[in-house]
Design a protein around this motif. Structure first.
Motif, short mmCIF file in Angstrom:
data_model
loop_
_atom_site.label_atom_id
_atom_site.label_comp_id
_atom_site.label_asym_id
_atom_site.label_seq_id
_atom_site.Cartn_x
_atom_site.Cartn_y
_atom_site.Cartn_z
N ASN A 17 38.25 43.23 29.40
CA ASN A 17 39.57 43.81 29.15
C ASN A 17 39.50 45.30 28.81
OD1 ASN A 17 40.83 41.36 29.63
ND2 ASN A 17 40.90 40.79 27.48
N LYS A 18 38.41 45.72 28.19
CA LYS A 18 38.22 47.14 27.84
C LYS A 18 37.70 47.95 29.02
CE LYS A 18 37.51 46.50 22.91
NZ LYS A 18 36.68 46.83 21.75
N GLY A 19 37.34 47.26 30.12
CA GLY A 19 36.86 47.95 31.30
C GLY A 19 35.37 48.25 31.28
N PHE A 20 34.63 47.60 30.39
CA PHE A 20 33.19 47.83 30.29
C PHE A 20 32.39 46.92 31.22
CE2 PHE A 20 33.88 49.15 25.60
CZ PHE A 20 34.33 50.39 26.01
N LEU A 21 32.98 45.76 31.56
CA LEU A 21 32.30 44.77 32.41
C LEU A 21 33.24 44.30 33.51
CD1 LEU A 21 30.68 42.18 29.94
CD2 LEU A 21 29.51 43.96 31.21
N THR A 22 32.64 43.78 34.58
CA THR A 22 33.38 43.02 35.58
C THR A 22 32.76 41.63 35.64
OG1 THR A 22 31.98 43.71 37.41
CG2 THR A 22 33.97 45.01 37.01
N SER A 23 33.55 40.69 36.09
CA SER A 23 33.08 39.32 36.23
C SER A 23 33.41 38.84 37.64
CB SER A 23 33.75 38.42 35.19
OG SER A 23 33.41 37.07 35.41
N THR A 24 32.42 38.27 38.29
CA THR A 24 32.61 37.71 39.62
C THR A 24 32.11 36.27 39.60
OG1 THR A 24 32.13 39.89 40.56
CG2 THR A 24 32.06 38.02 42.07
N GLY A 76 29.94 30.52 43.06
CA GLY A 76 29.75 29.08 42.84
C GLY A 76 30.38 28.68 41.53
N LYS A 77 29.61 28.05 40.68
CA LYS A 77 30.13 27.64 39.37
C LYS A 77 29.87 28.68 38.29
CE LYS A 77 29.75 22.68 40.18
NZ LYS A 77 29.22 21.42 39.68
N ALA A 78 29.09 29.69 38.59
CA ALA A 78 28.68 30.65 37.56
C ALA A 78 29.45 31.97 37.67
CB ALA A 78 27.19 30.93 37.69
N HIS A 79 29.73 32.54 36.52
CA HIS A 79 30.29 33.88 36.46
C HIS A 79 29.13 34.86 36.36
CE1 HIS A 79 34.62 33.21 36.01
NE2 HIS A 79 34.26 32.07 35.43
N HIS A 80 29.21 35.93 37.13
CA HIS A 80 28.21 36.99 37.09
C HIS A 80 28.85 38.22 36.46
CE1 HIS A 80 25.01 35.21 39.71
NE2 HIS A 80 26.02 34.38 39.92
N TYR A 81 28.22 38.74 35.42
CA TYR A 81 28.75 39.88 34.67
C TYR A 81 27.95 41.12 35.00
CZ TYR A 81 31.06 36.19 32.12
OH TYR A 81 31.83 35.10 31.79
N GLU A 82 28.67 42.21 35.24
CA GLU A 82 28.03 43.48 35.60
C GLU A 82 28.71 44.63 34.85
OE1 GLU A 82 26.59 45.79 39.66
OE2 GLU A 82 27.77 43.96 39.79
N ALA A 83 27.90 45.58 34.42
CA ALA A 83 28.42 46.73 33.67
C ALA A 83 29.23 47.65 34.58
CB ALA A 83 27.27 47.50 33.03
N CYS A 84 30.35 48.14 34.07
CA CYS A 84 31.18 49.13 34.77
C CYS A 84 30.94 50.52 34.21
CB CYS A 84 32.66 48.81 34.59
SG CYS A 84 33.18 47.26 35.29
N ILE A 85 30.18 50.60 33.16
CA ILE A 85 29.96 51.85 32.45
C ILE A 85 28.48 51.90 32.06
CG2 ILE A 85 30.63 50.79 30.24
CD1 ILE A 85 31.88 53.46 29.44
N THR A 86 27.88 53.07 32.17
CA THR A 86 26.48 53.20 31.80
C THR A 86 26.35 53.25 30.28
OG1 THR A 86 26.46 55.62 31.77
CG2 THR A 86 25.98 54.52 33.90
N GLU A 87 25.15 53.06 29.82
CA GLU A 87 24.91 53.14 28.37
C GLU A 87 25.25 54.53 27.85
OE1 GLU A 87 21.50 51.90 25.11
OE2 GLU A 87 20.97 51.95 27.23
#
Length: 108
Positions: free
Chosen positions: A40-47, A50-61
């Motif tokens: 919701n804060k825009g730091f991650l995306t979720s895709t 199959g049955k699993a959600h994959h989380y990926e960073a939208c912002i670098t450290e």
């Protein structure tokens, strides 16, 4: 976020749960709630794959650190970078080398 940044790829909930420190008392639902807030804060995306959600960073450290630093200075020092740096200097936390490095950076 550290786990995701270190992975440098999308990670599943299982991978996140497996990498949490043993001392962590976070349950599955707590982790989902936290990840949802980061989305919701825009730091991650979720895709969903199959049955699993994959989380990926939208912002670098680094981008996150910059964002949090600006917010901290805004809230605590009323937006005054000078006030922030003065506080660092006044409390003696900076070493001579750090002060010299800051001086060089400010001259740039």
């Amino acid at each position: 976020m550290d786990l995701i940044w270190k992975a440098e790829r999308s990670v599943t909930m299982r991978e996140i749960m497996d990498q949490l420190p043993e001392a962590s008392e976070w349950k599955h639902n707590t982790t989902i709630t936290f990840l949802s807030r980061l989305i919701n804060k825009g730091f991650l995306t979720s895709t969903r794959v199959g049955k699993a959600h994959h989380y990926e960073a939208c912002i670098t450290e680094r981008e996150y650190q910059d964002l949090e630093t600006k917010q901290f200075i805004k809230e605590i020092y009323k937006g005054s970078v000078y006030g922030f740096v003065s506080a660092l200097c006044d409390n003696g936390d900076l070493t001579k080398e750090e002060i010299e490095s800051l001086m060089k950076r400010l001259e740039e």
